[in-house]
Design a protein around this motif. Structure first.
Motif, mmCIF file in Angstrom:
data_model
loop_
_atom_site.group_PDB
_atom_site.id
_atom_site.type_symbol
_atom_site.label_atom_id
_atom_site.label_comp_id
_atom_site.label_asym_id
_atom_site.label_seq_id
_atom_site.Cartn_x
_atom_site.Cartn_y
_atom_site.Cartn_z
ATOM 1 N N UNK A 172 -29.432 -4.165 -7.727
ATOM 2 C CA UNK A 172 -29.224 -5.227 -7.046
ATOM 3 C C UNK A 172 -27.969 -5.431 -6.544
ATOM 4 N N UNK A 173 -27.158 -4.594 -5.775
ATOM 5 C CA UNK A 173 -25.990 -4.988 -5.118
ATOM 6 C C UNK A 173 -26.030 -4.617 -3.736
ATOM 7 N N UNK A 174 -24.873 -5.016 -3.137
ATOM 8 C CA UNK A 174 -24.989 -4.625 -1.622
ATOM 9 C C UNK A 174 -25.258 -3.260 -1.252
ATOM 10 N N UNK A 175 -24.498 -2.293 -1.841
ATOM 11 C CA UNK A 175 -24.432 -0.849 -1.250
ATOM 12 C C UNK A 175 -26.010 -0.218 -1.573
ATOM 13 N N UNK A 176 -26.136 -0.623 -2.940
ATOM 14 C CA UNK A 176 -27.559 0.354 -3.307
ATOM 15 C C UNK A 176 -28.831 -0.284 -2.525
ATOM 16 N N UNK A 177 -28.809 -1.559 -2.566
ATOM 17 C CA UNK A 177 -30.052 -2.148 -1.938
ATOM 18 C C UNK A 177 -30.080 -1.628 -0.424
ATOM 19 N N UNK A 178 -28.787 -1.452 0.185
ATOM 20 C CA UNK A 178 -28.759 -1.101 1.670
ATOM 21 C C UNK A 178 -29.328 0.423 1.541
ATOM 22 N N UNK A 179 -28.787 1.165 0.709
ATOM 23 C CA UNK A 179 -29.271 2.251 0.765
ATOM 24 C C UNK A 179 -30.655 2.751 0.722
ATOM 25 N N UNK A 180 -31.282 1.820 -0.176
ATOM 26 C CA UNK A 180 -32.893 1.777 -0.306
ATOM 27 C C UNK A 180 -33.383 1.320 0.908
ATOM 28 N N UNK A 181 -32.716 0.704 1.905
ATOM 29 C CA UNK A 181 -33.372 0.624 3.348
ATOM 30 C C UNK A 181 -33.250 -1.185 3.383
ATOM 31 N N UNK A 182 -32.883 -1.638 2.643
ATOM 32 C CA UNK A 182 -33.077 -3.311 2.843
ATOM 33 C C UNK A 182 -31.732 -3.766 2.717
ATOM 34 N N UNK A 183 -31.619 -5.322 2.447
ATOM 35 C CA UNK A 183 -30.497 -5.740 2.064
ATOM 36 C C UNK A 183 -30.529 -6.620 0.701
ATOM 37 N N UNK A 184 -29.376 -6.747 0.035
ATOM 38 C CA UNK A 184 -29.559 -7.723 -1.009
ATOM 39 C C UNK A 184 -29.620 -9.277 -0.760
ATOM 40 N N UNK A 185 -29.225 -9.670 0.434
ATOM 41 C CA UNK A 185 -29.534 -11.002 0.971
ATOM 42 C C UNK A 185 -29.144 -11.805 0.008
ATOM 43 N N UNK A 186 -30.031 -12.773 -0.450
ATOM 44 C CA UNK A 186 -29.718 -14.064 -1.442
ATOM 45 C C UNK A 186 -30.230 -13.463 -2.814
ATOM 46 N N UNK A 187 -30.771 -12.213 -2.985
ATOM 47 C CA UNK A 187 -30.898 -12.026 -4.407
ATOM 48 C C UNK A 187 -32.038 -12.552 -4.834
ATOM 49 N N UNK A 188 -33.004 -12.989 -4.201
ATOM 50 C CA UNK A 188 -33.971 -13.839 -4.803
ATOM 51 C C UNK A 188 -35.449 -12.850 -4.149
ATOM 52 N N UNK A 189 -36.051 -12.261 -5.330
ATOM 53 C CA UNK A 189 -37.039 -11.235 -4.979
ATOM 54 C C UNK A 189 -38.330 -12.307 -4.576
ATOM 55 N N UNK A 190 -39.012 -12.027 -3.407
ATOM 56 C CA UNK A 190 -40.212 -12.450 -3.145
ATOM 57 C C UNK A 190 -41.285 -11.560 -3.252
ATOM 58 N N UNK A 191 -42.351 -11.674 -4.400
ATOM 59 C CA UNK A 191 -43.292 -10.565 -4.723
ATOM 60 C C UNK A 191 -44.586 -10.505 -4.071
ATOM 61 N N UNK A 192 -45.100 -9.447 -3.506
ATOM 62 C CA UNK A 192 -46.406 -9.543 -2.957
ATOM 63 C C UNK A 192 -47.201 -8.681 -3.833
ATOM 64 N N UNK A 193 -48.275 -9.458 -4.180
ATOM 65 C CA UNK A 193 -49.172 -8.403 -5.155
ATOM 66 C C UNK A 193 -50.167 -7.631 -4.560
ATOM 67 N N UNK A 194 -51.160 -6.830 -5.183
ATOM 68 C CA UNK A 194 -51.875 -6.292 -4.738
ATOM 69 C C UNK A 194 -53.283 -6.795 -4.161
ATOM 70 N N UNK A 195 -53.390 -8.179 -4.263
ATOM 71 C CA UNK A 195 -54.608 -9.042 -3.770
ATOM 72 C C UNK A 195 -54.152 -9.973 -2.791
ATOM 73 N N UNK A 196 -52.900 -9.676 -2.295
ATOM 74 C CA UNK A 196 -52.582 -10.597 -1.106
ATOM 75 C C UNK A 196 -52.310 -9.792 0.065
ATOM 76 N N UNK A 197 -52.903 -10.225 1.256
ATOM 77 C CA UNK A 197 -52.807 -9.510 2.432
ATOM 78 C C UNK A 197 -51.444 -9.348 3.071
ATOM 79 N N UNK A 198 -50.767 -8.103 3.048
ATOM 80 C CA UNK A 198 -49.602 -7.961 3.801
ATOM 81 C C UNK A 198 -49.139 -8.307 5.028
#
Lengths: 179, 434
Positions: free
Chosen positions: B306-332
């Protein structure tokens, strides 16, 4: 322009001495009178509960800015009330962490208990129900704010206990004032 | 937890934050003393540049470089000011890290602002705090008074000849105020629409004067950089960006919370080691790595640092560094709908792509979630993502809305299609678990 086309000048409330004093204090700290807009709105709201058209005009007048400019500020913010509100304003966080952690059930319980929807005030004038963007209590979701207090880890039953306890404080205050 | 291992949070006390003297007993204001006595303002900027500190508010811009754009004047006339503004308008859904610093150790922020003000030559500063953080407001006010009394604010600070006046401004609830030019308009008492750039605030910001706006967490790094030095600062994460970072996790994880870790901790470490993994019976479906306006990542991304370059390379952004987690029983679809409703509500309405695009996306997502959608609606959502993308809008709000939307359309396409084909939400009917 004929006389009949003139825009009627509605009566402008004057602010109270206490309100002027608090706004004056802000003005001593700030670069311009306009910069006190939000603080002045908050001060008057603290004294009167909400910002009426008359209050808005009085503040704009005192800050020497157009009423429309101040209205543009007042209506921009969630915590400035341009309609009368109840004694306690409930701000329910409706953002994503709360959504994932049971916001729907909590909101349903509140609405059912108070018999009001978002934007409404209970008949006894005790509670107004409003939503709020992320309250920053995501580790304690679902959360809400009543007045200045944040409450977290709510369930559909604990939130009713919370509302009852706030209501209970009211009753306590009323009894206290009778004595 | 020590000053060296957890510089940002070792002094945090949420029940009763330290008074100035207790804060000083544990190393507080040492960084500011070093900066003000051993560095010239220009050297202080160079020090921050060399430290590698990047903005923690979401954009990740190098802090020292941002500061270096401020024009310096040897003497100022009465009407000339340079401003330092702390952006404490933390309102990004899923983000609650600045609150910890504001409520838990308010003196750290004040010390940090003294250093930053000295470096950029600011004589006046504001802490722009969101209106809902009442407890933080109360604690900051107390700390400001203590700092004034102890001559860490005001004229001739600690006998160094440096003057800095600092005020608290509490806002009244609007996400866009976190955008730095909107924040400046808000401080001027105007409707908080973002401004066109250029001119950039560093040159012409608050009341037309040079202004630096920095995030709370960014600023809070400064006392430690000056107290312990650059080498120490960079030693936390030799493979990554410098320093430590406050990471968070929320959603249906076992132990939601905040943790200060060396910059570049893998997502899986935050999710599994810190947050204890998913709540029992739930599986990870996806997550937003840094607040509502970042792209979804998937379980396959748990190794991503979770740093700026690696998260960007994975296709997202580090942003504020707070994970918002979606589980398999919640509708995306419902989750993305919630996010887009937020952006639609908080759009300032200034530019058409955002004002019209965000509610349009909400309408389409509502249709799909309610089982009334058509496959063409998915194409329409993609088209909207393009209309609202960077370069077509007045500020970053709409592109921020696009990030979770477009990545959800890509990653959870079969969920969208299933809603349309079944004419209802499969999650609500218990037919689908991830």
């Amino acid at each position: 322009m004929t006389h009949s086309q003139q825009i009627p000048i509605t009566q402008v409330d004057t602010l109270s001495a206490a309100e002027y004093e608090e706004i004056d204090h802000e003005l001593t700290l700030l670069e311009t009178r306009q910069a006190a807009s939000i603080e002045a709105l908050k001060i008057v709201q603290r004294h009167r509960g909400w910002i009426s058209d008359q209050s808005l005009k009085a503040i704009a007048d005192y800050l020497q800015i157009p009423v429309a400019d101040l209205e543009g500020v007042a209506t921009f913010y969630n915590l400035i009330y341009r309609q009368p509100v109840g004694k306690h304003v409930i701000h329910v966080c409706n953002s994503v962490a709360c959504h994932l952690c049971g916001y729907d059930e909590v909101l349903r319980a509140i609405k059912q208990h108070l018999q009001i929807d978002y934007g409404e005030t209970t008949a006894d004038g005790n509670f107004t129900l409003l939503s709020n963007a992320c309250l920053g209590g995501c580790d304690k979701a679902p959360v809400l704010m009543i007045g200045k207090e944040h409450h977290g880890n709510l369930t559909s039953t604990s939130v009713i206990d919370l509302l009852n306890s706030v209501q209970g404080e009211n009753l306590g205050e009323q009894e206290g004032s009778k004595q | 937890m020590t000053a060296l291992s957890h510089p940002l949070t070792y002094q945090v006390n949420l029940t009763s934050p330290k008074t100035l003297s207790a804060y000083c007993d544990d190393g507080g204001y040492q960084g500011a003393r070093i900066a003000l006595t051993q560095f010239s303002p220009e050297q202080a900027v160079e020090q921050v540049k060399a430290s590698g500190l990047k903005g923690r508010g979401g954009a990740g811009f190098p802090t020292g470089m941002k500061w270096s754009f401020v024009p310096r004047k040897a003497t100022k006339t009465e009407n000339e000011n340079t401003y330092l503004v702390c952006n404490a308008d933390e309102m990004e859904p899923g983000t609650f890290k600045d609150r910890l610093l504001l409520e838990g150790v308010p003196h750290q922020l004040i010390e940090a602002m003294v250093i930053a003000a000295y470096a950029i030559g600011a004589n006046k500063g504001y802490i722009f705090l969101r209106g809902e953080y009442h407890l933080a407001a109360q604690r900051i006010t107390h700390a400001l008074n203590e700092a004034k009394t102890a001559n860490w604010l005001g004229d001739n600070i600690q006998g160094t000849g440096f003057n800095f006046e600092l005020h608290l401004h509490t806002s009244a609830g609007r996400y866009i105020c976190g955008e730095e030019t909107a924040l400046i308009n808000a401080l001027e008492g105007k409707r908080a629409n973002p401004r066109a750039k250029p001119p950039f605030p560093q040159v012409a910001g608050l009341f037309g004067q040079p202004t630096i706006v920095n995030n709370v967490e960014t600023l809070c790094n400064l006392p430690h950089i000056f107290r312990h030095g650059i080498e120490w600062y960079q030693s936390h994460a030799p493979e990554s960006d410098a320093g430590t970072k406050i990471y968070g996790a929320c959603g249906r994880v076992a132990k939601p919370g905040l943790w200060e870790l060396p910059m570049g901790a893998p997502i899986g470490k935050v999710l599994n080691d810190c947050a204890g993994g998913m709540q029992s019976g739930l599986k990870l479906k996806g997550l937003l790595p840094g607040g509502a306006s970042t792209d979804f990542l998937l379980p396959q991304h748990l190794d991503v640092p979770m740093d700026y370059d690696h998260v960007a390379k994975a296709g997202s952004r580090l942003g504020t560094g707070g994970l918002i987690v979606l589980d398999d029983k919640q509708c995306p679809v419902a989750m993305v709908l919630n996010l887009l409703r937020f952006f639609a509500q908080e759009s300032c309405g200034w530019c058409t792509p955002c004002r019209d695009g965000t509610p349009w996306a909400v309408q389409l997502l509502e249709k799909i979630e309610q089982g009334k959608g058509q496959l063409a609606d998915i194409d329409e959502l993609y088209r909207l993502c393009d209309f609202m993308w960077i370069g077509k809008t007045h500020c970053a709000l709409a592109p921020g809305a696009v990030e979770p939307l477009r990545s959800a359309l890509n990653y959870f396409n079969d969920d969208f299609v299933q809603h349309i084909e079944l004419h209802h939400c499969p999650y609500h009917h218990g037919e689908r678990h991830g």
